[in-house]
Design a protein around this motif. Structure first.
Motif, PDB file in Angstrom:
ATOM      1  N   MET A   1       4.112   0.137   4.349  1.00 45.05           N
ATOM      2  CA  MET A   1       3.068   0.079   3.354  1.00 45.05           C
ATOM      3  C   MET A   1       2.808  -1.384   3.004  1.00 45.05           C
ATOM      4  N   ASN A   2       1.549  -1.749   2.885  1.00 51.57           N
ATOM      5  CA  ASN A   2       1.239  -3.133   2.545  1.00 51.57           C
ATOM      6  C   ASN A   2       1.245  -3.326   1.031  1.00 51.57           C
ATOM      7  N   PHE A   3       1.208  -4.579   0.623  1.00 51.17           N
ATOM      8  CA  PHE A   3       1.328  -4.905  -0.797  1.00 51.17           C
ATOM      9  C   PHE A   3       0.166  -4.336  -1.608  1.00 51.17           C
ATOM     10  N   LEU A   6       0.811  -0.742  -2.355  1.00 50.71           N
ATOM     11  CA  LEU A   6       1.897  -0.664  -3.321  1.00 50.71           C
ATOM     12  C   LEU A   6       1.396  -0.999  -4.725  1.00 50.71           C
ATOM     13  N   LEU A   7       0.582  -2.028  -4.821  1.00 52.26           N
ATOM     14  CA  LEU A   7       0.026  -2.437  -6.106  1.00 52.26           C
ATOM     15  C   LEU A   7      -0.893  -1.364  -6.689  1.00 52.26           C
ATOM     16  N   LEU A   8      -1.698  -0.760  -5.861  1.00 54.94           N
ATOM     17  CA  LEU A   8      -2.586   0.310  -6.337  1.00 54.94           C
ATOM     18  C   LEU A   8      -1.791   1.515  -6.819  1.00 54.94           C
ATOM     19  N   ARG A   9      -0.717   1.849  -6.109  1.00 56.01           N
ATOM     20  CA  ARG A   9       0.150   2.952  -6.547  1.00 56.01           C
ATOM     21  C   ARG A   9       0.784   2.627  -7.888  1.00 56.01           C
ATOM     22  N   ALA A  17       6.807   2.509  -7.286  1.00 60.11           N
ATOM     23  CA  ALA A  17       6.031   1.366  -6.803  1.00 60.11           C
ATOM     24  C   ALA A  17       6.211   0.175  -7.745  1.00 60.11           C
ATOM     25  N   LYS A  18       6.226   0.428  -9.064  1.00 66.48           N
ATOM     26  CA  LYS A  18       6.456  -0.652 -10.028  1.00 66.48           C
ATOM     27  C   LYS A  18       7.826  -1.283  -9.814  1.00 66.48           C
ATOM     28  N   GLU A  19       8.819  -0.435  -9.579  1.00 66.25           N
ATOM     29  CA  GLU A  19      10.175  -0.941  -9.351  1.00 66.25           C
ATOM     30  C   GLU A  19      10.242  -1.779  -8.079  1.00 66.25           C
ATOM     31  N   GLU A  20       9.556  -1.331  -7.025  1.00 67.44           N
ATOM     32  CA  GLU A  20       9.549  -2.091  -5.771  1.00 67.44           C
ATOM     33  C   GLU A  20       8.923  -3.475  -5.976  1.00 67.44           C
TER      34      GLU A  20
END
Length: 60
Positions: A1-3, A6-9, A17-20
């Protein structure tokens, strides 16, 4: 998964996703939380809160 995905999630409320993202930025947050070589826990908390706030406010 790209950044971007991840940011949208994270923006949509996905806690994992926030934790990642937080874990990705944690070393930088620690680095920037040192003042004159001394770790400032309050500054770390402020920077962490700012990161989460910026995720919520992110717009394409």
């Amino acid at each position: 998964m790209n950044f971007k995905d991840l940011l949208l999630r994270a923006k949509d409320g996905d806690q994992q996703a926030k934790e990642e993202i937080f874990l990705m930025y944690r070393p930088l947050l620690f680095k920037e939380s040192c003042v004159n070589g001394i770790f400032d826990e309050d500054l770390f908390q402020e920077l962490s809160a700012t990161l989460i706030h910026c995720i919520r406010m992110f717009k394409l």
